[in-house]
Write a protein that holds these residues in place. Structure first.
Motif, PDB file in Angstrom:
ATOM      1  N   HIS A   1       0.742  -1.314   0.345  1.00 50.93           N
ATOM      2  CA  HIS A   1      -0.185  -0.452   0.133  1.00 50.93           C
ATOM      3  C   HIS A   1       1.071   1.560   0.194  1.00 50.93           C
TER       4      HIS A   1
ATOM      5  N   HIS B   1       0.961   5.453  -2.187  1.00 53.03           N
ATOM      6  CA  HIS B   1       1.354   6.528  -2.930  1.00 53.03           C
ATOM      7  C   HIS B   1       2.587   7.397  -3.820  1.00 53.03           C
TER       8      HIS B   1
ATOM      9  N   GLU C   1      -5.844   1.656  -5.240  1.00 54.58           N
ATOM     10  CA  GLU C   1      -6.978   1.987  -3.750  1.00 54.58           C
ATOM     11  C   GLU C   1      -7.857   2.504  -4.357  1.00 54.58           C
TER      12      GLU C   1
ATOM     13  N   ASP D   1       1.239   2.511   4.055  1.00 52.94           N
ATOM     14  CA  ASP D   1       0.533   3.253   2.993  1.00 52.94           C
ATOM     15  C   ASP D   1       0.993   4.932   3.038  1.00 52.94           C
TER      16      ASP D   1
HETATM   17 ZN    ZN Z   1      -3.823   5.076   0.710  1.00 51.46          ZN
END
Ligand code: ZN
Ligand code: ZN
Length: 250
Positions: A9, A11, A75, A197
């Motif tokens: 996960h 970004h 996501e 994340d």
């Molecule tokens: Zn996320």
């Protein structure tokens, strides 16, 4: 402290509120000894998020950057009734599909029951591999119902380090509920992933905010699918085989 080989996960700048390029994220992974990352930019309904075309063109990215395996993913945003914000055919082409509920993405979910129902619908979607941050503060989910669905549909549930990111001024989850999810996953033998994340390259593989889980009596490393890359690859080949079978049998 747990060591992981894969961070499922992360970004990039394309999410609209993250600050590193894919190249920088892969380098960040390499520097931390992470061997695989899933690049999971937010779906199009996130304010500032990428267009659908962005996900349709991910094939141009090589399989490895700096020796780090790149899983091309998303996501997706869970909307009303568990709908996602990318077409199903596109989701089925991606290497790794995650889904989570986010505010300001156009859903009108407004109670723990509605949140739980929508997330369970996403769990049932055969293209979805993992639910992101199922433990969250605003509308706590019915974790036992979620765990049972995740078991039945072979979907990974995430323990999200970003929810306890020490750089942020507030926590987005509750430790007692993260512990409860861990305990239930052990009881029902459901796959978990512990992910950063990351929204900046130096956060890739950074999961130390979850130390309270790693030191708990409920922690069983066999449940953690991203502990090593082989477990992730085995999971995906079984899951994608299911998708393939479903397609040819209609
Ligand atoms: Zn996320
Ligand atoms: Zn999220």
């Amino acid at each position: 402290m747990m060591k992981i080989e894969a961070d499922l996960h992360t970004h990039t700048v394309h999410s609209g509120h993250a600050y590193s390029t894919l190249d920088e994220m892969a380098r960040g992974a390499f520097l931390r000894g992470i061997r695989m990352i899933a690049v999971t930019d937010h779906g199009p309904k996130m304010p500032g998020g990428p267009h659908e075309y962005y996900f349709g063109n991910l094939d141009v990215i090589p399989e490895e950057i700096y020796g780090v395996r790149i899983l091309k993913g998303v996501e997706a945003n869970i909307l009303d009734d568990g709908r996602l914000d990318l077409p199903q055919e596109l989701l089925e082409k991606l290497d790794f599909v995650t889904a989570g509920i986010h505010s300001q993405t156009g859903h009108s979910l407004n109670s723990s029951e509605e949140y739980t129902d929508a997330v369970i619908k996403a769990v049932q979607n055969p293209a979805v591999d993992m639910i992101t941050h199922p433990v969250q503060k605003n509308y706590p989910l019915d974790l036992e119902a979620l765990i049972k669905a995740a078991k039945k549909y072979n979907t990974i549930l995430e323990l999200n380090a970003g929810s306890y990111n020490k750089r942020k001024t507030f926590e987005r989850a509750r430790k007692e509920n993260s512990l409860k999810l861990l305990k239930l996953a052990g009881r029902y033998r459901v796959n978990l992933a512990v992910n950063s994340d990351a929204h900046f390259h130096d956060e890739v593989g950074e999961i130390s905010s979850l130390d309270f889980l790693f030191s708990s009596d409920y922690m069983d490393e066999k449940l953690i699918i991203n502990k090593n890359t082989e477990r992730v690859i085995n999971f995906l080949s079984r899951k994608k085989q299911g998708l393939f079978t479903r397609k040819i049998t209609g």
